[in-house]
Design an enzyme around this catalytic site. Structure first.
Site, PDB file in Angstrom:
ATOM      1  N   TYR A   1      10.093  -8.175  -9.216  1.00  0.00           N
ATOM      2  CA  TYR A   1       9.630  -6.912  -9.824  1.00  0.00           C
ATOM      3  C   TYR A   1      10.572  -6.468 -10.948  1.00  0.00           C
ATOM      4  O   TYR A   1      10.142  -6.178 -12.069  1.00  0.00           O
ATOM      5  CB  TYR A   1       9.550  -5.856  -8.720  1.00  0.00           C
ATOM      6  CG  TYR A   1       9.056  -4.496  -9.140  1.00  0.00           C
ATOM      7  CD1 TYR A   1       7.731  -4.133  -8.968  1.00  0.00           C
ATOM      8  CD2 TYR A   1       9.925  -3.555  -9.681  1.00  0.00           C
ATOM      9  CE1 TYR A   1       7.282  -2.878  -9.330  1.00  0.00           C
ATOM     10  CE2 TYR A   1       9.483  -2.294 -10.042  1.00  0.00           C
ATOM     11  CZ  TYR A   1       8.165  -1.970  -9.868  1.00  0.00           C
ATOM     12  OH  TYR A   1       7.729  -0.722 -10.229  1.00  0.00           O
TER      13      TYR A   1
ATOM     14  N   ASP B   1       3.037   5.253  -7.512  1.00  0.00           N
ATOM     15  CA  ASP B   1       2.897   5.297  -6.057  1.00  0.00           C
ATOM     16  C   ASP B   1       3.121   6.704  -5.518  1.00  0.00           C
ATOM     17  O   ASP B   1       2.326   7.231  -4.741  1.00  0.00           O
ATOM     18  CB  ASP B   1       3.878   4.326  -5.399  1.00  0.00           C
ATOM     19  CG  ASP B   1       3.534   2.875  -5.700  1.00  0.00           C
ATOM     20  OD1 ASP B   1       2.462   2.632  -6.285  1.00  0.00           O
ATOM     21  OD2 ASP B   1       4.342   2.001  -5.363  1.00  0.00           O
TER      22      ASP B   1
ATOM     23  N   LEU C   1       0.832  -1.211   0.000  1.00  0.00           N
ATOM     24  CA  LEU C   1       0.000   0.000   0.000  1.00  0.00           C
ATOM     25  C   LEU C   1       0.864   1.257   0.000  1.00  0.00           C
ATOM     26  O   LEU C   1       0.442   2.323   0.416  1.00  0.00           O
ATOM     27  CB  LEU C   1      -0.951  -0.004   1.197  1.00  0.00           C
ATOM     28  CG  LEU C   1      -1.922  -1.189   1.261  1.00  0.00           C
ATOM     29  CD1 LEU C   1      -2.777  -1.128   2.517  1.00  0.00           C
ATOM     30  CD2 LEU C   1      -2.805  -1.236   0.018  1.00  0.00           C
TER      31      LEU C   1
END
Length: 392
Positions: free
Chosen positions: A227, A177, A130
């Site tokens: 990633y 983000d 998050l």
């Protein structure tokens, strides 16, 4: 925790509380559009009402001291030294990386930074996907620049936060983000084209429904996950596509129609599946945004489910825990949309659940998920809030 409590913790940590200012940067949830950001595509994130607070006060001796109410590690550095990533500094490498970028920016403009003490407190689940790292970056960038008397536009701080994570921490993240954390707007999501930074705010009208974030509680470290591997696979696919579509700058520029014309040229099946996810996910963001604008929430929810399936089958970034959450959430009658959110390999799932079904959703999903994974999930019924700001 309120500002007064944070200032009291600052006093306990540093021995004074004169001149202390308090800043906040939220976490974020991406409603749809995953692994499209570093491919120049569309994303659809929203800022949350939980995040990272920073109590900060200026110093005049060029020293920066970083402490946290969440972690025992502390770090200290000076403007006069060369700032480098150090494993023992742990979480403090994020604010150090931001400070490094702020100093470089100031030098370009013949300005300078003279030191500060800064205490962080966050209530974002660590490692949940998050954006706790982007939240730390933006609250640091805002606090340290304001303390130094520099009024840097938020969009510049957003780019600076991304540079810090790319260059200093070594995570090849896209801009989403930091953008969502810095530019968030209450009760709105943001449709952002990540390569051009074009964006629009879209009202999130979900009366009768709640956004529920479910944490798998399987920790995943972004820097050492796959990633960067996925990013290089996409770059390999783009290089092949550009031979046939030379005008294309990123996978985000490739329409579904053009993809169907060129995909046979990518012989490596793994590379082809990675690219197919990005291009179809990009299309889903556009369709999902349109659905939300038209208040077609069931259609929006279907796009969320399709997104997860693509991330599972084509991009392969979900894993047993996230897939189990997805399956159990989708079984609940009041859940109209659900998907993994964040980089994957653990972290969180986001669901759109009828308000009256939230308790049932939490009870049944927790029970069945725990039986299958031996992990206990955490649930967060979320509100969409504003981006980074000074609060006190």
């Amino acid at each position: 925790m309120n500002a007064s409590e944070l200032k009291e913790l600052f006093q306990n940590q540093f021995g004074y509380n004169e001149g202390v200012r308090v800043f906040f940067a939220p976490g974020r949830v991406n409603l749809i559009g995953e692994h499209t950001d570093y491919n120049g595509g569309y994303v659809f994130p929203a800022a949350l009402t939980f995040g990272t607070w920073a109590a900060a006060a200026p110093r005049k001796d060029n020293v920066y001291r970083f402490a946290s109410a969440n972690f025992p590690t502390e770090a200290e550095c000076s403007v006069s030294e060369t700032l480098v990533y150090r494993e023992e500094d742990d979480w403090a490498n994020y604010p150090k990386g931001v400070l490094n970028e702020l100093i470089q920016l100031a030098e370009d403009e013949n300005k300078s930074y003279s030191g500060a003490d800064i205490l962080f407190y966050g209530n974002i689940p660590n490692g949940a996907g998050l954006s706790s790292s982007a939240s730390i970056e933006l609250v640091t960038a805002l606090a340290l620049s304001k303390l130094a008397g520099f009024d840097i536009p938020m969009l510049e701080l957003v780019k600076l936060g991304q540079r810090a994570e790319n260059r200093f921490v070594g995570v090849n993240c896209g801009i989403m983000d930091q953008f969502a954390v810095g530019m968030g707007k209450k009760d709105h999501a943001m449709m952002l084209k990540c390569d051009t930074m074009e964006y629009q705010y879209v009202p999130v009208k979900i009366e009768g429904y709640k956004l529920v974030i479910t944490n798998t509680n399987k920790r995943r470290g972004l820097a050492d996950s796959k990633y960067n591997e996925r990013r290089s696979e996409c770059e390999e696919g783009l290089a092949i596509i550009k031979k046939y579509l030379p005008e294309v700058q990123s996978l985000g520029d490739v329409s579904l129609q053009n993809w169907n014309k060129v995909k046979s040229h990518i012989e490596n099946e793994t590379i082809r599946r990675r690219v197919e996810h990005v291009i179809t996910e990009n299309e889903r963001v556009l369709l999902a945004t349109k659905s939300l604008q038209e208040n077609a929430l069931v259609s929006f929810g279907e796009m969320m489910k399709q997104s997860h399936e693509s991330l599972r089958d084509l991009y392969e970034v979900t894993g047993f825990e996230l897939d189990t959450l997805f399956e159990e959430a989708a079984k609940i009658e009041g859940c109209i949309g659900t998907r993994m959110t964040g980089a994957g390999f653990g972290g969180c799932n986001v669901s759109l659940v009828k308000e009256h079904a939230v308790d049932e959703f939490k009870e049944k999903v927790a029970k069945n998920y725990s039986l299958k994974t031996k992990l206990d999930p955490d649930f967060y019924v979320c509100e969409i809030g504003d981006g980074a700001k000074e609060v006190f």
